[in-house]
Design a protein around this motif. Structure first.
Motif, PDB file in Angstrom:
ATOM      1  N   THR A  73      41.215  -8.991 -12.112  1.00 27.55           N
ATOM      2  CA  THR A  73      40.934  -8.300 -13.385  1.00 27.55           C
ATOM      3  C   THR A  73      40.933  -9.297 -14.549  1.00 27.55           C
ATOM      4  O   THR A  73      41.733 -10.235 -14.597  1.00 27.55           O
ATOM      5  CB  THR A  73      42.008  -7.236 -13.701  1.00 27.55           C
ATOM      6  OG1 THR A  73      43.290  -7.849 -13.677  1.00 27.55           O
ATOM      7  CG2 THR A  73      41.964  -6.102 -12.708  1.00 27.55           C
ATOM      8  N   HIS A  74      40.042  -9.057 -15.478  1.00 22.92           N
ATOM      9  CA  HIS A  74      40.000  -9.792 -16.740  1.00 22.92           C
ATOM     10  C   HIS A  74      39.022  -9.057 -17.657  1.00 22.92           C
ATOM     11  O   HIS A  74      38.380  -8.098 -17.214  1.00 22.92           O
ATOM     12  CB  HIS A  74      39.558 -11.249 -16.516  1.00 22.92           C
ATOM     13  CG  HIS A  74      40.297 -12.223 -17.400  1.00 22.92           C
ATOM     14  ND1 HIS A  74      40.463 -12.017 -18.748  1.00 22.92           N
ATOM     15  CD2 HIS A  74      40.933 -13.395 -17.120  1.00 22.92           C
ATOM     16  CE1 HIS A  74      41.172 -13.024 -19.250  1.00 22.92           C
ATOM     17  NE2 HIS A  74      41.472 -13.865 -18.289  1.00 22.92           N
ATOM     18  N   GLU A  75      38.985  -9.467 -18.919  1.00 19.89           N
ATOM     19  CA  GLU A  75      38.037  -8.953 -19.915  1.00 19.89           C
ATOM     20  C   GLU A  75      38.334  -7.528 -20.367  1.00 19.89           C
ATOM     21  O   GLU A  75      37.866  -7.101 -21.414  1.00 19.89           O
ATOM     22  CB  GLU A  75      36.579  -9.001 -19.417  1.00 19.89           C
ATOM     23  CG  GLU A  75      36.078 -10.405 -19.127  1.00 19.89           C
ATOM     24  CD  GLU A  75      34.647 -10.407 -18.618  1.00 19.89           C
ATOM     25  OE1 GLU A  75      33.758  -9.912 -19.315  1.00 19.89           O
ATOM     26  OE2 GLU A  75      34.439 -10.908 -17.487  1.00 19.89           O
ATOM     27  N   HIS A  79      43.733  -7.789 -21.436  1.00 18.72           N
ATOM     28  CA  HIS A  79      43.123  -9.115 -21.274  1.00 18.72           C
ATOM     29  C   HIS A  79      42.116  -9.404 -22.386  1.00 18.72           C
ATOM     30  O   HIS A  79      41.933 -10.552 -22.774  1.00 18.72           O
ATOM     31  CB  HIS A  79      42.378  -9.217 -19.938  1.00 18.72           C
ATOM     32  CG  HIS A  79      43.267  -9.376 -18.753  1.00 18.72           C
ATOM     33  ND1 HIS A  79      44.178 -10.394 -18.621  1.00 18.72           N
ATOM     34  CD2 HIS A  79      43.388  -8.635 -17.618  1.00 18.72           C
ATOM     35  CE1 HIS A  79      44.817 -10.286 -17.455  1.00 18.72           C
ATOM     36  NE2 HIS A  79      44.364  -9.222 -16.844  1.00 18.72           N
ATOM     37  N   ALA A  80      41.467  -8.351 -22.888  1.00 18.04           N
ATOM     38  CA  ALA A  80      40.384  -8.539 -23.865  1.00 18.04           C
ATOM     39  C   ALA A  80      40.875  -9.213 -25.149  1.00 18.04           C
ATOM     40  O   ALA A  80      40.310 -10.238 -25.557  1.00 18.04           O
ATOM     41  CB  ALA A  80      39.704  -7.201 -24.140  1.00 18.04           C
ATOM     42  N   PRO A  81      41.941  -8.682 -25.802  1.00 16.68           N
ATOM     43  CA  PRO A  81      42.421  -9.364 -27.018  1.00 16.68           C
ATOM     44  C   PRO A  81      42.961 -10.770 -26.742  1.00 16.68           C
ATOM     45  O   PRO A  81      42.802 -11.673 -27.566  1.00 16.68           O
ATOM     46  CB  PRO A  81      43.534  -8.446 -27.550  1.00 16.68           C
ATOM     47  CG  PRO A  81      43.837  -7.472 -26.470  1.00 16.68           C
ATOM     48  CD  PRO A  81      42.654  -7.414 -25.562  1.00 16.68           C
ATOM     49  N   TRP A  82      43.581 -10.959 -25.571  1.00 18.68           N
ATOM     50  CA  TRP A  82      44.087 -12.289 -25.213  1.00 18.68           C
ATOM     51  C   TRP A  82      42.934 -13.293 -25.147  1.00 18.68           C
ATOM     52  O   TRP A  82      43.009 -14.398 -25.667  1.00 18.68           O
ATOM     53  CB  TRP A  82      44.810 -12.219 -23.863  1.00 18.68           C
ATOM     54  CG  TRP A  82      45.344 -13.554 -23.393  1.00 18.68           C
ATOM     55  CD1 TRP A  82      46.545 -14.115 -23.704  1.00 18.68           C
ATOM     56  CD2 TRP A  82      44.676 -14.502 -22.551  1.00 18.68           C
ATOM     57  NE1 TRP A  82      46.672 -15.342 -23.105  1.00 18.68           N
ATOM     58  CE2 TRP A  82      45.543 -15.614 -22.395  1.00 18.68           C
ATOM     59  CE3 TRP A  82      43.422 -14.528 -21.911  1.00 18.68           C
ATOM     60  CZ2 TRP A  82      45.207 -16.726 -21.619  1.00 18.68           C
ATOM     61  CZ3 TRP A  82      43.091 -15.647 -21.142  1.00 18.68           C
ATOM     62  CH2 TRP A  82      43.975 -16.718 -20.996  1.00 18.68           C
ATOM     63  N   LEU A  83      41.846 -12.857 -24.507  1.00 22.35           N
ATOM     64  CA  LEU A  83      40.678 -13.719 -24.336  1.00 22.35           C
ATOM     65  C   LEU A  83      40.106 -14.102 -25.699  1.00 22.35           C
ATOM     66  O   LEU A  83      39.752 -15.254 -25.944  1.00 22.35           O
ATOM     67  CB  LEU A  83      39.638 -12.973 -23.495  1.00 22.35           C
ATOM     68  CG  LEU A  83      38.650 -13.780 -22.670  1.00 22.35           C
ATOM     69  CD1 LEU A  83      39.353 -14.764 -21.758  1.00 22.35           C
ATOM     70  CD2 LEU A  83      37.771 -12.851 -21.848  1.00 22.35           C
ATOM     71  N   GLU A  84      40.062 -13.113 -26.581  1.00 19.13           N
ATOM     72  CA  GLU A  84      39.551 -13.345 -27.927  1.00 19.13           C
ATOM     73  C   GLU A  84      40.424 -14.383 -28.644  1.00 19.13           C
ATOM     74  O   GLU A  84      39.926 -15.306 -29.278  1.00 19.13           O
ATOM     75  CB  GLU A  84      39.535 -12.002 -28.693  1.00 19.13           C
ATOM     76  CG  GLU A  84      38.985 -12.080 -30.105  1.00 19.13           C
ATOM     77  CD  GLU A  84      37.559 -12.619 -30.172  1.00 19.13           C
ATOM     78  OE1 GLU A  84      36.775 -12.348 -29.237  1.00 19.13           O
ATOM     79  OE2 GLU A  84      37.245 -13.328 -31.163  1.00 19.13           O
ATOM     80  N   GLU A  85      41.736 -14.244 -28.462  1.00 16.59           N
ATOM     81  CA  GLU A  85      42.677 -15.116 -29.172  1.00 16.59           C
ATOM     82  C   GLU A  85      42.602 -16.568 -28.683  1.00 16.59           C
ATOM     83  O   GLU A  85      42.596 -17.497 -29.479  1.00 16.59           O
ATOM     84  CB  GLU A  85      44.105 -14.565 -28.980  1.00 16.59           C
ATOM     85  CG  GLU A  85      45.164 -15.329 -29.751  1.00 16.59           C
ATOM     86  CD  GLU A  85      46.563 -15.089 -29.179  1.00 16.59           C
ATOM     87  OE1 GLU A  85      46.849 -13.956 -28.740  1.00 16.59           O
ATOM     88  OE2 GLU A  85      47.346 -16.062 -29.152  1.00 16.59           O
ATOM     89  N   VAL A  86      42.570 -16.777 -27.354  1.00 16.48           N
ATOM     90  CA  VAL A  86      42.649 -18.152 -26.846  1.00 16.48           C
ATOM     91  C   VAL A  86      41.279 -18.813 -26.658  1.00 16.48           C
ATOM     92  O   VAL A  86      41.198 -20.014 -26.445  1.00 16.48           O
ATOM     93  CB  VAL A  86      43.437 -18.252 -25.513  1.00 16.48           C
ATOM     94  CG1 VAL A  86      44.841 -17.721 -25.676  1.00 16.48           C
ATOM     95  CG2 VAL A  86      42.706 -17.544 -24.391  1.00 16.48           C
TER      96      VAL A  86
END
Ligand SMILES: [Zn+2]
Length: 265
Positions: A73-75, A79-86
């Protein structure tokens, strides 16, 4: 990846498979995925950790390692806000599945393990975050078709002793211990100048050492040893589970979709 082929389901012939299984009917499922791990590490770090831990556990404590699940799982969800942040707007080039596909696949993997004659399942996920839903799926299956299970992410194996991270000191220490040839710590400074930016790299990555990695991995294996020691085995051969019977278990999980952690931010 250099597998320990003598413990790997896909490398075993029937005689050796059955011999290992008779000795200890435990199956290990390594789970990981490709996702950005900074400039210093390969995309598949999560998979590499899980493969290594499962191979070592099967080699030391008995059992067989199932084919690796290298999509995760991702995106979605948290996971979505984490991806945006990093990552900012950078293409993360990752191998994500939506939660329903991952969980339904895991359910059928449990079916395959039980039908193959295993009495206990150890899932080690190198990718952290969806563990509650992985356990929920394992529990739903075991409620319908009893089987022992131990489902953890790698940071959960060292709780209270080490703190997990993403592409930082914790993860890179492990990779330095497992596959130092895959680490490029000399690229740590790239984050300031490279068009990919930070690419999810943790600022403390240069503190990573192989020695700390070995401590983390030894502690993880101690936990896996205790988990496998707690399993109890019988001589009974359970009935074969048809596909259709598993579909019924999935319907129950699917009905509770609103409660899945992987679907919530
Ligand atoms: Zn990772």
């Amino acid at each position: 990846m250099i597998f320990k082929e003598h413990v790997r389901w896909e490398f075993l012939k029937p005689q050796e498979f059955l011999a290992r299984q008779r000795q200890r009917p435990i199956v290990y499922l390594p789970m990981g995925l490709c996702e950005p791990h900074g400039h210093i590490a390969p995309f598949g770090l999560d998979t590499i950790k899980a493969d290594w831990l499962c191979d070592q556990a099967a080699d030391r404590f008995g059992g067989v390692v199932a084919p690796t699940m290298a999509y995760h799982t991702h995106e979605t969800g948290y996971h979505a806000p984490w991806l945006e942040e990093v990552m900012g707007g950078v293409n993360p080039r990752l191998a994500a599945l939506p939660p329903h596909l991952l969980l339904e696949t895991l359910l059928y993997q449990f079916r395959a393990f039980r039908n193959a004659g295993f009495q206990a399942v150890v899932v080690v996920s190198g990718h952290h975050g969806s563990q509650d839903d992985l356990r929920m799926t394992a529990e739903a299956f075991a409620e319908a078709f009893p089987i022992q299970h131990f489902v953890r992410t790698d940071p959960e194996l060292v709780t209270g002793k080490f703190v997990g991270d993403h592409a930082g000191r914790y993860e890179l220490s492990q990779l330095l211990a497992i596959r130092p040839d895959l680490v490029a710590l000399d690229r740590a400074e790239c984050v300031d100048t490279h068009p990919l930016g930070r690419f999810a790299q943790n600022p403390d990555v240069e503190e990573a050492t192989a020695e700390e990695g070995r401590c983390i991995l030894d502690t993880s294996l101690d936990t896996l040893r205790a988990a496998t020691d707690a399993f109890r085995f019988t001589e009974e051969t359970p009935d074969f589970i048809p596909m259709e019977a598993t579909a019924g278990v999935w319907e129950g999980i699917d009905r509770r979709r609103a409660q899945w952690k992987t679907n919530n931010p």
